[in-house]
Design an enzyme around this catalytic site. Structure first.
Site, mmCIF file in Angstrom:
data_model
loop_
_atom_site.group_PDB
_atom_site.id
_atom_site.type_symbol
_atom_site.label_atom_id
_atom_site.label_comp_id
_atom_site.label_asym_id
_atom_site.label_seq_id
_atom_site.Cartn_x
_atom_site.Cartn_y
_atom_site.Cartn_z
ATOM 1 N N CYS A 1 6.180 -0.123 7.260
ATOM 2 C CA CYS A 1 5.731 1.017 6.464
ATOM 3 C C CYS A 1 6.868 1.474 5.555
ATOM 4 O O CYS A 1 8.016 1.560 5.995
ATOM 5 C CB CYS A 1 5.313 2.150 7.408
ATOM 6 S SG CYS A 1 4.738 3.635 6.565
ATOM 7 N N LEU A 2 6.539 1.791 4.316
ATOM 8 C CA LEU A 2 7.551 2.274 3.379
ATOM 9 C C LEU A 2 8.148 3.597 3.836
ATOM 10 O O LEU A 2 9.263 3.937 3.458
ATOM 11 C CB LEU A 2 6.953 2.409 1.976
ATOM 12 C CG LEU A 2 6.490 1.100 1.337
ATOM 13 C CD1 LEU A 2 5.805 1.372 -0.002
ATOM 14 C CD2 LEU A 2 7.643 0.128 1.179
ATOM 15 N N HIS B 1 -4.243 1.255 7.620
ATOM 16 C CA HIS B 1 -2.887 1.824 7.658
ATOM 17 C C HIS B 1 -2.779 3.008 6.695
ATOM 18 O O HIS B 1 -2.269 4.070 7.060
ATOM 19 C CB HIS B 1 -1.889 0.718 7.293
ATOM 20 C CG HIS B 1 -0.464 1.142 7.274
ATOM 21 N ND1 HIS B 1 0.441 0.753 8.227
ATOM 22 C CD2 HIS B 1 0.230 1.921 6.408
ATOM 23 C CE1 HIS B 1 1.623 1.272 7.952
ATOM 24 N NE2 HIS B 1 1.512 1.990 6.840
ATOM 25 N N GLU B 2 -3.236 2.820 5.463
ATOM 26 C CA GLU B 2 -3.098 3.880 4.450
ATOM 27 C C GLU B 2 -4.028 5.056 4.727
ATOM 28 O O GLU B 2 -3.653 6.210 4.518
ATOM 29 C CB GLU B 2 -3.315 3.321 3.045
ATOM 30 C CG GLU B 2 -2.345 2.223 2.635
ATOM 31 C CD GLU B 2 -0.873 2.559 2.822
ATOM 32 O OE1 GLU B 2 -0.487 3.753 2.736
ATOM 33 O OE2 GLU B 2 -0.091 1.624 3.059
ATOM 34 N N GLY C 1 0.824 -1.198 0.000
ATOM 35 C CA GLY C 1 0.000 0.000 0.000
ATOM 36 C C GLY C 1 0.858 1.248 0.000
ATOM 37 O O GLY C 1 2.015 1.217 0.426
ATOM 38 N N HIS D 1 -2.474 7.356 7.093
ATOM 39 C CA HIS D 1 -1.529 8.289 6.454
ATOM 40 C C HIS D 1 -2.241 9.554 5.975
ATOM 41 O O HIS D 1 -1.682 10.653 6.063
ATOM 42 C CB HIS D 1 -0.833 7.632 5.254
ATOM 43 C CG HIS D 1 0.365 6.830 5.599
ATOM 44 N ND1 HIS D 1 1.500 7.371 6.159
ATOM 45 C CD2 HIS D 1 0.610 5.502 5.453
ATOM 46 C CE1 HIS D 1 2.398 6.421 6.345
ATOM 47 N NE2 HIS D 1 1.884 5.273 5.935
ATOM 48 N N GLN E 1 2.798 10.029 1.303
ATOM 49 C CA GLN E 1 4.101 9.363 1.348
ATOM 50 C C GLN E 1 4.980 9.748 0.157
ATOM 51 O O GLN E 1 6.194 9.559 0.204
ATOM 52 C CB GLN E 1 3.939 7.848 1.399
ATOM 53 C CG GLN E 1 3.335 7.352 2.704
ATOM 54 C CD GLN E 1 3.162 5.866 2.693
ATOM 55 O OE1 GLN E 1 2.146 5.351 2.241
ATOM 56 N NE2 GLN E 1 4.172 5.165 3.184
#
Length: 172
Positions: A93-94, A135-136, A46, A139, A51
């Protein structure tokens, strides 16, 4: 399509709330394509627009296993309508590379969003896809998965992540 640079914690932009998308136009579709390409290249399951430095309510997800065909979901202005249960699974997480922690999430959620054609979609998600949506969407609200940790675990995270960043600097 182009790969975009993924912002890393503690980048301040990651803490800002994203603005709703008012028009699903070519610019948004291009951003979504770039985000999907960036997510796959990372690799991740994701990615949210903040991000990659864009404060728009747009996420891309693909929770297919490596042996399955891609199942890309592009969600514009996503929202969680309902959720059930609680699981504690390890997340990464990226934007927080190299760090993983168990986070409490709902294993089943109902979500609503616009697709790339501007059509409203409602769907039920469970397991990894449910967790990825939560999660996304976090963000988009300026929340990182580490914000869900206890005070003690947040303190440990900050110490460990400082070491991770120092190691990365030494590698450069």
């Amino acid at each position: 399509m182009a790969l975009r640079r993924i912002l890393h914690y503690p980048e301040p932009l990651l803490r800002q709330v994203s603005q709703p998308v008012t028009d699903v136009d070519d610019e948004i579709r291009e951003l979504a394509r770039d985000m999907a390409e960036t997510m796959y290249a990372a690799p991740g399951v994701g990615l949210a627009a903040p991000q990659v430095g864009v404060l728009k309510r747009l996420i891309v997800l693909d929770c297919a296993r490596q042996d399955e065909e891609a199942q890309l979901i592009t969600a514009i202005n996503p929202e969680i309508l309902a959720g059930e249960g609680e699981i504690n699974e390890e997340e990464g997480c990226l934007s927080v590379p190299g760090y993983y922690a168990r986070v409490a999430r709902r294993p089943q959620v109902r979500v609503r969003f616009l697709n790339l054609e501007g059509q409203r979609v409602e769907m039920d998600a469970e397991g990894l896809l449910a967790v990825a949506f939560q999660h996304e969407i976090d963000h988009l609200d300026g929340v990182l998965f580490v914000d869900h940790l206890s005070s003690l675990k947040k303190s440990l995270f900050k110490k460990k992540y400082k070491k991770i960043l120092e190691q990365k600097q030494e590698e450069l």
